[in-house]
Design an enzyme around this catalytic site. Sequence first.
Site, PDB file in Angstrom:
ATOM      1  N   ARG A  40       4.811 -79.864  67.234  1.00  0.00           N
ATOM      2  CA  ARG A  40       4.663 -80.508  68.543  1.00  0.00           C
ATOM      3  C   ARG A  40       3.401 -81.365  68.590  1.00  0.00           C
ATOM      4  O   ARG A  40       3.397 -82.451  69.177  1.00  0.00           O
ATOM      5  CB  ARG A  40       4.642 -79.461  69.657  1.00  0.00           C
ATOM      6  N   ARG A  60      10.618 -74.572  83.471  1.00  0.00           N
ATOM      7  CA  ARG A  60       9.559 -74.090  84.372  1.00  0.00           C
ATOM      8  C   ARG A  60       8.391 -75.067  84.405  1.00  0.00           C
ATOM      9  O   ARG A  60       7.882 -75.421  85.483  1.00  0.00           O
ATOM     10  CB  ARG A  60       9.068 -72.712  83.894  1.00  0.00           C
ATOM     11  N   ARG A  61       7.962 -75.520  83.241  1.00  0.00           N
ATOM     12  CA  ARG A  61       6.839 -76.465  83.192  1.00  0.00           C
ATOM     13  C   ARG A  61       7.235 -77.817  83.757  1.00  0.00           C
ATOM     14  O   ARG A  61       6.486 -78.417  84.534  1.00  0.00           O
ATOM     15  CB  ARG A  61       6.354 -76.621  81.743  1.00  0.00           C
ATOM     16  N   CYS A  77      13.859 -66.901  79.846  1.00  0.00           N
ATOM     17  CA  CYS A  77      12.841 -67.920  79.569  1.00  0.00           C
ATOM     18  C   CYS A  77      13.418 -69.335  79.611  1.00  0.00           C
ATOM     19  O   CYS A  77      12.698 -70.298  79.381  1.00  0.00           O
ATOM     20  CB  CYS A  77      12.175 -67.652  78.222  1.00  0.00           C
ATOM     21  N   LYS A  91       6.599 -63.336  76.940  1.00  0.00           N
ATOM     22  CA  LYS A  91       7.396 -64.297  77.706  1.00  0.00           C
ATOM     23  C   LYS A  91       8.770 -64.539  77.092  1.00  0.00           C
ATOM     24  O   LYS A  91       9.651 -65.088  77.751  1.00  0.00           O
ATOM     25  CB  LYS A  91       6.649 -65.626  77.871  1.00  0.00           C
TER      26      LYS A  91
END
Length: 312
Positions: A157, A133-134, A244, A85
């Site tokens: 994270r 995108r998310r 991306c 990706k």
Amino acid sequence: MRKIVVGTRQSALALTQTGQVVDHLRELCRKHGIACEFELRKIVTKGDRILDVTLSKVGGKGLFVKEIEQALLDGEIDLAVHSMKDMPWELPEGLVIGAVPLREDPRDCLITRGAAGIDELPPGAKVGTSSLRRSCQLQHHRPDLRIESMRGNIDSRLKKLESEGFDAILLAAAGLRRIGWEDRISAYLPPEVCLPAVGQGALCVECRGGDDFVLELLKHYSDAPTTLAVAAERSFLGRLNGGCQVPIGAYATIAGKGANATITLTGMVGSPDGERMLKETMIGTDPIKLGQELADVLIAQGAADILAKVRG
């Protein structure tokens, strides 16, 4: 004996998945009587150095691969392991994708502080992700959610989930599964809710196009269905001139084998705020043609305009 130097990013995930690739290649060498040894070379990329800015604002393609590709071109390394990706559609002249191994779970997943899934998050929940995108798909599904930028490796994270008041964060399931942290996953997001990034869950083993020794080794490592699916997704990405850092998703599944294989490809382009979502599915047998035709369908619906606004 040929020494093969393998380039990789230096994150825990990158080192883990590169180590797994090298283990498989060592086994293939033993199986096929190929005399070689492997050495890992850690390389820092632009995407690794800039962590305080969202990916969409950093700009450019290949944020996590350019420095590694340059090392390949310079002969400092012989092959590189990337997350597919992260790969731009166009490769530098002289480099090729030598192998696409069996794909891991391509889905995105949710890590929460108690909620069982996306629909169980409380109204106005704070969700962390650096991916347009998310965020666009999540806001399309749940407009009430507060999406805030979150960069860094998986470990950092997960720590921010606890320390910075997030109710949930979004990550690729494949990364968590590869490093053995699958138990941290609260829920998987089905592609119907959140279409994966192009090539998500797949790895890319890149090498020089003229290195016959490495190419001969890698041809034993590719997985045919994964290669076919990723080719369709990347063709879709290439037609849209995407990377991306833009709100593009695509996911292909394969039915049948060999010449009888058919590809079902779903592609998505959305506005960052989730208000506009273009999504279509097509079936075909030629991955390049299928990806391009699906992209053309979305372009006719306004995808190019959406992406132009995102790129500013």
